[in-house]
Design a protein around this motif. Structure first.
Motif, PDB file in Angstrom:
ATOM      1  N   SER A 135       0.714  -1.377  -0.155  1.00 20.48           N
ATOM      2  CA  SER A 135       0.550   0.040   0.149  1.00 20.48           C
ATOM      3  C   SER A 135       1.083   1.469  -0.324  1.00 20.48           C
ATOM      4  N   SER A 136       0.502   1.707  -1.227  1.00 20.20           N
ATOM      5  CA  SER A 136       1.351   3.690  -1.188  1.00 20.20           C
ATOM      6  C   SER A 136       1.347   4.525   0.371  1.00 20.20           C
ATOM      7  N   TYR A 137       0.404   4.485   0.805  1.00 15.13           N
ATOM      8  CA  TYR A 137      -0.326   5.513   1.774  1.00 15.13           C
ATOM      9  C   TYR A 137       0.712   4.113   2.778  1.00 15.13           C
ATOM     10  N   LEU A 146      -6.477  -6.690   3.769  1.00 16.65           N
ATOM     11  CA  LEU A 146      -8.204  -6.557   4.115  1.00 16.65           C
ATOM     12  C   LEU A 146      -9.356  -8.023   3.775  1.00 16.65           C
ATOM     13  N   CYS A 205     -10.982   1.590   7.669  1.00 20.67           N
ATOM     14  CA  CYS A 205     -11.280   0.546   7.905  1.00 20.67           C
ATOM     15  C   CYS A 205     -10.495   1.111   6.736  1.00 20.67           C
ATOM     16  N   ARG A 206      -9.508   1.970   6.941  1.00 18.98           N
ATOM     17  CA  ARG A 206      -8.567   2.291   6.282  1.00 18.98           C
ATOM     18  C   ARG A 206      -6.969   2.180   6.582  1.00 18.98           C
ATOM     19  N   PHE A 207      -5.518   1.889   5.492  1.00 16.92           N
ATOM     20  CA  PHE A 207      -4.301   2.044   6.742  1.00 16.92           C
ATOM     21  C   PHE A 207      -4.121   2.841   5.613  1.00 16.92           C
ATOM     22  N   PRO A 208      -2.273   3.226   6.284  1.00 17.59           N
ATOM     23  CA  PRO A 208      -2.009   2.953   7.832  1.00 17.59           C
ATOM     24  C   PRO A 208      -2.117   3.934   9.014  1.00 17.59           C
ATOM     25  N   GLU A 260      -4.247   8.508   8.965  1.00 18.45           N
ATOM     26  CA  GLU A 260      -4.301   9.281   8.207  1.00 18.45           C
ATOM     27  C   GLU A 260      -2.804   9.259   7.751  1.00 18.45           C
ATOM     28  N   SER A 261      -2.429   9.385   6.834  1.00 21.78           N
ATOM     29  CA  SER A 261      -1.234   9.340   6.522  1.00 21.78           C
ATOM     30  C   SER A 261      -0.311  10.298   6.762  1.00 21.78           C
ATOM     31  N   ASP A 297      -0.917  13.668  -2.153  1.00 22.17           N
ATOM     32  CA  ASP A 297      -1.809  12.874  -2.374  1.00 22.17           C
ATOM     33  C   ASP A 297      -2.682  13.228  -2.981  1.00 22.17           C
ATOM     34  N   GLN A 352      -5.205   6.154  -7.426  1.00 24.17           N
ATOM     35  CA  GLN A 352      -6.015   5.179  -6.968  1.00 24.17           C
ATOM     36  C   GLN A 352      -7.122   5.089  -8.268  1.00 24.17           C
TER      37      GLN A 352
HETATM   38  N1  GSH Z   1      -5.766   9.471   3.522  1.00 27.57           N
HETATM   39  C1  GSH Z   1      -5.058   8.573   3.376  1.00 27.57           C
HETATM   40  C2  GSH Z   1      -5.313   7.398   2.161  1.00 27.57           C
HETATM   41  C3  GSH Z   1      -5.306   6.053   3.050  1.00 27.57           C
HETATM   42  C4  GSH Z   1      -5.372   5.240   1.773  1.00 27.57           C
HETATM   43  O1  GSH Z   1      -6.366   4.772   0.721  1.00 27.57           O
HETATM   44  N2  GSH Z   1      -5.020   4.354   2.267  1.00 27.57           N
HETATM   45  C5  GSH Z   1      -5.811   2.509   1.135  1.00 27.57           C
HETATM   46  C6  GSH Z   1      -4.369   1.609   0.419  1.00 27.57           C
HETATM   47  S1  GSH Z   1      -2.830   2.272  -0.503  1.00 27.57           S
HETATM   48  C7  GSH Z   1      -6.570   1.829   1.918  1.00 27.57           C
HETATM   49  O2  GSH Z   1      -6.740   1.513   2.551  1.00 27.57           O
HETATM   50  N3  GSH Z   1      -7.732   0.889   1.417  1.00 27.57           N
HETATM   51  C8  GSH Z   1      -8.274   0.712   1.594  1.00 27.57           C
HETATM   52  C9  GSH Z   1     -10.040   0.848   1.529  1.00 27.57           C
HETATM   53  O3  GSH Z   1      -9.799   1.655   0.752  1.00 27.57           O
HETATM   54  O4  GSH Z   1     -10.816   0.005   1.927  1.00 27.57           O
HETATM   55  C10 GSH Z   1      -4.049   8.367   4.596  1.00 27.57           C
HETATM   56  O5  GSH Z   1      -3.372   8.981   3.925  1.00 27.57           O
HETATM   57  O6  GSH Z   1      -3.821   7.689   5.027  1.00 27.57           O
END
Ligand code: GSH
Length: 222
Positions: free
Chosen positions: A11-13, A35, A51-54, A65-66, A102, A110
């Motif tokens: 994952s890039s973030y 996931l 449910c988004r990482f990191p 939020e990175s 971003d 994305q």
């Molecule tokens: N704005 C968030 C974006 C995080 C993000 O989009 N992460 C992606 C992986 S790169 C993710 O968790 N995707 C899974 C989803 O959205 O369900 C950040 O800066 O952390």
């Protein structure tokens, strides 16, 4: 307090957060999240409902939020303080370039990658063409900014550089910049020399086979 990072190596973030952690020498426990696993999703969702990482977990504090995660590191960890310059104008520049990475690279990226993962009937060619054009419009901004600079937005390696590497790594593959943008290409090579970046790329290598544009990935990364 002990830090735990919820992440995935592709994952890039998550790379953005990992680069900050490694570069600053901050000790943490990595917790890989798949996931596709209901159990893993439940763990991440309990910490951060979108449910988004990191996500960084530090005792009773949860930092999603990175960008915010890295700002938190810069506040809390002496080794990470340099990721956000103390001086107000320098700090604004770093935060501006973090946003550009971003919003103007990762966002379109994305869209392009997400579209490739869809069924043919659900694809959005116009949206993808717009996203590709947005990436190409952004590269010249970098070229202008990087003239006479080592790092993107401040004297030292910063939050902006943590944001730039993952964004550029993947956009260089899906929507390569023109070769005449020499400052941009040289900057990308400098980023690749950074030990924290090399570590992240090394850990991602076994996962690159799952990247939908793996066929376009330069051999040196595989
Ligand atoms: N704005 C968030 C974006 C995080 C993000 O989009 N992460 C992606 C992986 S790169 C993710 O968790 N995707 C899974 C989803 O959205 O369900 C950040 O800066 O952390």
């Amino acid at each position: 307090m002990a830090l735990t990072l919820y992440y995935h190596p592709l994952s890039s973030y998550c790379w953005k957060a990992l680069i900050a952690l490694y570069d600053s020498g901050t000790p943490f426990t990595p917790r890989q999240v798949n996931l596709g696993s209901a159990d893993d999703r439940a763990v991440l969702q309990a910490l951060w409902p979108p449910c988004r990482f990191p996500v960084l977990h530090d005792g009773d504090r949860v930092m999603p939020e990175s960008t915010i995660l890295i700002e938190y590191l810069a506040q809390q960890q002496a080794g990470a303080a340099g990721l956000l310059p103390a001086e107000a104008d320098a700090r604004l520049q770093v935060r501006l370039w973090d946003r550009i990475c971003d919003n103007d690279l990762q966002g379109p990226l994305q869209k392009i990658v997400g579209d490739r993962l869809r069924q043919e009937a659900e694809r959005d060619p116009k949206g993808v063409a717009d996203a590709r054009a947005a990436v190409q419009r952004t590269y010249p901004l970098f070229e202008r900014q990087l003239a006479g600079r080592t790092w993107l937005a401040s004297e030292g390696f910063s939050l902006a550089d943590c944001a730039a590497l993952p964004a550029l790594f993947y956009t260089f593959i899906v929507e390569p910049p023109p070769t005449e943008l020499v400052q941009l290409h040289a900057y990308f090579e400098r980023l690749l020399q950074r030990p924290a970046v090399q570590r992240v790329l090394q850990q991602a290598r076994p996962w690159f086979q799952y990247f939908p544009f793996v066929d376009a990935m330069p051999a040196r990364f595989l």
